[in-house]
Scaffold this active site. Structure first.
Site, PDB file in Angstrom:
ATOM      1  N   PRO A  38      39.300  37.801  48.763  1.00  0.00           N
ATOM      2  CA  PRO A  38      40.482  36.972  48.534  1.00  0.00           C
ATOM      3  C   PRO A  38      41.619  37.868  48.023  1.00  0.00           C
ATOM      4  CG  PRO A  38      38.612  36.310  47.121  1.00  0.00           C
ATOM      5  CD  PRO A  38      38.309  37.652  47.686  1.00  0.00           C
ATOM      6  N   THR A  39      42.827  37.566  48.416  1.00  0.00           N
ATOM      7  CA  THR A  39      43.946  38.377  47.902  1.00  0.00           C
ATOM      8  C   THR A  39      45.179  37.495  47.740  1.00  0.00           C
ATOM      9  OG1 THR A  39      45.203  40.432  48.226  1.00  0.00           O
ATOM     10  CG2 THR A  39      44.740  39.145  50.212  1.00  0.00           C
ATOM     11  N   ARG A 106      39.138  31.131  40.375  1.00  0.00           N
ATOM     12  CA  ARG A 106      40.105  31.777  41.258  1.00  0.00           C
ATOM     13  C   ARG A 106      39.427  32.406  42.467  1.00  0.00           C
ATOM     14  NH1 ARG A 106      43.522  35.872  38.019  1.00  0.00           N
ATOM     15  NH2 ARG A 106      44.002  36.519  40.115  1.00  0.00           N
ATOM     16  N   ASP A 135      39.651  42.727  45.449  1.00  0.00           N
ATOM     17  CA  ASP A 135      40.499  43.875  45.768  1.00  0.00           C
ATOM     18  C   ASP A 135      40.909  44.688  44.545  1.00  0.00           C
ATOM     19  OD1 ASP A 135      42.383  42.175  44.700  1.00  0.00           O
ATOM     20  OD2 ASP A 135      43.647  42.060  46.487  1.00  0.00           O
ATOM     21  N   ASP A 136      40.379  44.362  43.363  1.00  0.00           N
ATOM     22  CA  ASP A 136      40.745  45.177  42.196  1.00  0.00           C
ATOM     23  C   ASP A 136      39.520  45.784  41.506  1.00  0.00           C
ATOM     24  OD1 ASP A 136      39.862  42.730  41.377  1.00  0.00           O
ATOM     25  OD2 ASP A 136      41.463  42.352  39.943  1.00  0.00           O
ATOM     26  N   GLU A 221      29.457  32.235  40.200  1.00  0.00           N
ATOM     27  CA  GLU A 221      28.393  33.012  40.839  1.00  0.00           C
ATOM     28  C   GLU A 221      27.054  32.314  40.677  1.00  0.00           C
ATOM     29  OE1 GLU A 221      30.559  34.085  38.628  1.00  0.00           O
ATOM     30  OE2 GLU A 221      31.540  35.923  39.334  1.00  0.00           O
ATOM     31  N   HIS A 248      34.265  46.699  37.516  1.00  0.00           N
ATOM     32  CA  HIS A 248      35.276  45.652  37.463  1.00  0.00           C
ATOM     33  C   HIS A 248      36.514  46.255  36.796  1.00  0.00           C
ATOM     34  CE1 HIS A 248      36.457  41.400  36.236  1.00  0.00           C
ATOM     35  NE2 HIS A 248      36.269  41.348  37.522  1.00  0.00           N
ATOM     36  N   THR A 249      37.160  47.165  37.484  1.00  0.00           N
ATOM     37  CA  THR A 249      38.226  47.948  36.842  1.00  0.00           C
ATOM     38  C   THR A 249      39.489  47.138  36.565  1.00  0.00           C
ATOM     39  OG1 THR A 249      38.334  48.882  39.063  1.00  0.00           O
ATOM     40  CG2 THR A 249      37.829  50.383  37.275  1.00  0.00           C
ATOM     41  N   ARG A 250      39.905  46.366  37.512  1.00  0.00           N
ATOM     42  CA  ARG A 250      41.145  45.581  37.441  1.00  0.00           C
ATOM     43  C   ARG A 250      42.382  46.460  37.257  1.00  0.00           C
ATOM     44  NH1 ARG A 250      39.781  40.449  33.655  1.00  0.00           N
ATOM     45  NH2 ARG A 250      38.803  42.022  32.366  1.00  0.00           N
TER      46      ARG A 250
END
Ligand SMILES: *[C@@H]1O[C@H](CO)[C@@H](O)[C@H](O)[C@H]1NC(C)=O
Length: 268
Positions: A38-39, A106, A135-136, A221, A248-250
């Protein structure tokens, strides 16, 4: 002399053909990895997609399903995907109205659309694995090979999550028995980045979707996995869940406070 040159040429030809075949055939012989991402539009979107795209373009036999949270497909994402030159599907669906002011779950609507696409476009004869790759995050290429031959549902640790260096499934005698997590009390204490599902399990369970209405924070999840599997069926990967291969860098939110007139002739 001429004889040996002929043999040499023949060998060369055979090798070239073999090389050609192996290059052509390898992708067909291994299960496809379907990554659903998702983006949404934000200042760091293209930077984030570029990082993930640079990772995914190195993974053989991968199909990227990018789902925009939007009423229309944006030219930015369309152009980005075209230039990446990997196998992909570009979809879009806006979040429902009741989520406009912010939903805890989200990306659910977008992930569900990705699942719908698979159910419409793939069948029981297709072999593959489905992964929800936001994507992060940061991905070691190894995580994709760990998940590729998932028979049912595979799991592994995720780094930098729940205010900890990592969270992970706890494994005894090759089986998942519980979880190392800050938030216990869930049946499956894993993040979206910590599991992959065999494509046929997705196709065989059309009711397996992400809840939006009534979803509780951090339960996406676990609720999803509860519909398709049980703890004892989980396949621990990454060396019995002792290696962190995804973080999970974000991305830090870009601060664009300065109000200036921007140039019109620059692509950002
Ligand atoms: C995981 O643990 C099981 C049981 O202890 C062992 O047989 C297996 O070899 C381990 N797998 C890996 C990849 O280390």
């Amino acid at each position: 002399m001429r004889h040996s040159i002929c043999i040499l040429l023949a060998c060369g030809l055979i090798m070239a053909v073999m090389l050609h075949l192996s290059v052509k055939e390898t992708p067909l012989d291994i299960p496809v990895i379907y990554v659903i991402t998702p983006t949404h539009t934000r200042p760091t979107q293209k930077a984030d997609l570029t990082q993930l795209g640079n990772t995914l373009r190195q993974v053989p036999n991968l199909h990227w399903i990018v789902v925009e949270d939007a009423d229309f497909k944006s030219p930015l994402v369309a152009k980005f995907l075209l230039n990446l030159r990997i196998s992909y599907t570009h979809l879009n669906v806006p979040k429902p109205d009741y989520c406009k002011s912010g939903c805890v779950a989200r990306g659910s609507e977008q992930r569900n659309l990705g699942l719908d696409w698979l159910r419409r476009n793939r069948g029981p004869l297709d072999s593959g694995v489905v992964y929800f790759g936001d994507d992060d995050n940061t991905y070691d290429l190894e995580v994709f090979e760990e998940m590729r031959y998932t028979k049912h549902v595979s799991v592994w640790p995720v780094g930098l999550i729940g205010s900890r260096r990592y969270e992970r499934p706890l494994v005894r005698d090759g089986r998942v028995v519980s979880w190392y997590t800050r938030y216990p009390g869930r049946r499956f204490c894993t993040d979206m980045a910590g599991f992959a599902v065999n494509l046929n399990l997705i196709l065989a369970n059309p009711e397996a979707r992400f809840n939006l209405k009534g979803a509780k924070a951090g339960m996406q999840e676990s609720d999803f996995l509860s519909k398709i599997t049980k703890l004892e069926y989980l396949e621990p990967r990454a060396n019995n869940c002792t290696k962190v291969l995804v973080w999970h860098t974000r991305t830090e939110k870009a601060s664009l406070h300065e109000h200036v007139t921007e140039n019109v002739d620059i692509e950002v």
